[in-house]
Design an enzyme around this catalytic site. Sequence first.
Site, PDB file in Angstrom:
ATOM      1  CB  SER A 250      76.715  87.094  13.240  1.00 19.75           C
ATOM      2  OG  SER A 250      78.024  86.554  13.301  1.00 19.75           O
ATOM      3  CE  LYS A 251      77.821  94.996  13.168  1.00 16.91           C
ATOM      4  NZ  LYS A 251      76.867  95.119  14.292  1.00 16.91           N
TER       5      LYS A 251
END
Length: 481
Positions: A250-251
């Site tokens: 994810s980010k």
Amino acid sequence: MTVRVRIAPSPTGNLHIGTARTAVFNWLFARHHGGTFVLRIEDTDLERSKPEFTNNIMEGLKWLGLNWDEGPFFQSQRLELYGQKIQELLDKGLAYRAYDTPEELDAMREAQKSTSEAPGYDNRHRNLTAEQQAAYEAEGRTAVIRFKIESDREISWNDLVHGTMTWKGQDLGGDMVIARAASATSIGQPLYNFVVVVDDIDMAISHVIRGEDHIANTPKQILLYEALGVPVPEFGHTPLILNEQGAKLSKRDGVTSIADFQKMGYVAPGLVNYMTLLGWSPPDSTQEIFILEDAAQHFTFDRVNKAGAKFDWDKLTWLNSQYLHPMPVGELTDLLIPYWQADYEFDWTGDRPWLEQVTALIGASLTRLDDAVAMTRYLFVADAPINEEGAKKLQQEGCADVIKGIAAAIPNYSPLTETNAPDLIKQVAKDLGRKEGQLKPILRVAFTGETKGPDLIQSWLLLNHRGWDGDRLQAALKIAK
Ligand code: GLU
């Protein structure tokens, strides 16, 4: 078999590594079968969809070499078709308008929670009379359109990756919303699960290949295919990309968009090669380096893993270097210039041959394009500093004499060349009664500011071309013993 596949990104963010990897598998599958790869932009979420994200997605796919054969098609331009299809379901009695308020739905959920019932819509507005509907309309309520899901249904498909998958109607959360903000006279705003099916039918998609996070949508979509009276395509759900800890990438893991990888100095063939291996392995598992076209020849779903694919930075970086090292100097120089330009002042059009020599010097040591910035600081910054280790080296007894000796000899060796520079070092060593091998590390620090680095003579010549070698020796002399 006629193969038609698609990538269907939502333009609510930059092209994500997960979407790009799904695009890779679609592309490989299409090319393997001589099929068609379609690009569809799923921009029905008008608030979150942005044209700059659409551009980023298309640029990213092009950069990776994932050229599409049809599209881009924009869902926002296809609303009429969705309206017709929703009307078709309403006419067949397979969908209906529901008028529950958010408060009513919340209360329903609370009641379900208190009795430990599975959450879901209890289909309470399935059979509203015309009078009830009119009364809700008169109250000013907005409607959603719900598609009927029978709880006793069993839905199965043979997933290209996961094999037989079976879901029960009762686990799908009740009659599903396919459009919101509707009224007695309008079908409102159609939603993802519905428009995807309408589009996949309209675009004659034969194989829906997408991320595993969509598995729960598939049984609902299969029911919609049936309701619309068309054959169900094949489905293949590709494994998720996981971070080092085994959680979905994810980010928070830093870089996730293709543009980030590009900025970091990964080259498209290296990145795409790596993405191909994220969840797929070629029949010859010793073969790790291949271009898309080669992978397409061998790409089949029986070699796609069910388990999530761990993202391995070392492997990506190693693969990247395999593409950088054999790259022709001119091409590599073109790729490096923007990285240098971002950090250094230089006449970028004026001295191409010198730049290409710099590239030739460091090319074999690069793992990413941005490595070049730190490696060549001494060639772009007039007063590039000497690092700590280098300074320590210069503080050893006798360094100042070496530096003075070299500085004094330079004018006699003009122009400095690949052949006379080593002679110069030899001569100074002889004059000082020292070994050549003792002089070189001192010179390296003086010229480059570091104790390690690329070929010393080449580095010196490149510095000499800028007229900076004498100044470097003087600067080193200030701290040398
Ligand atoms: N628009 C969806 C997404 O970006 C993809 C839908 C699909 O592949 O069916 O996740």
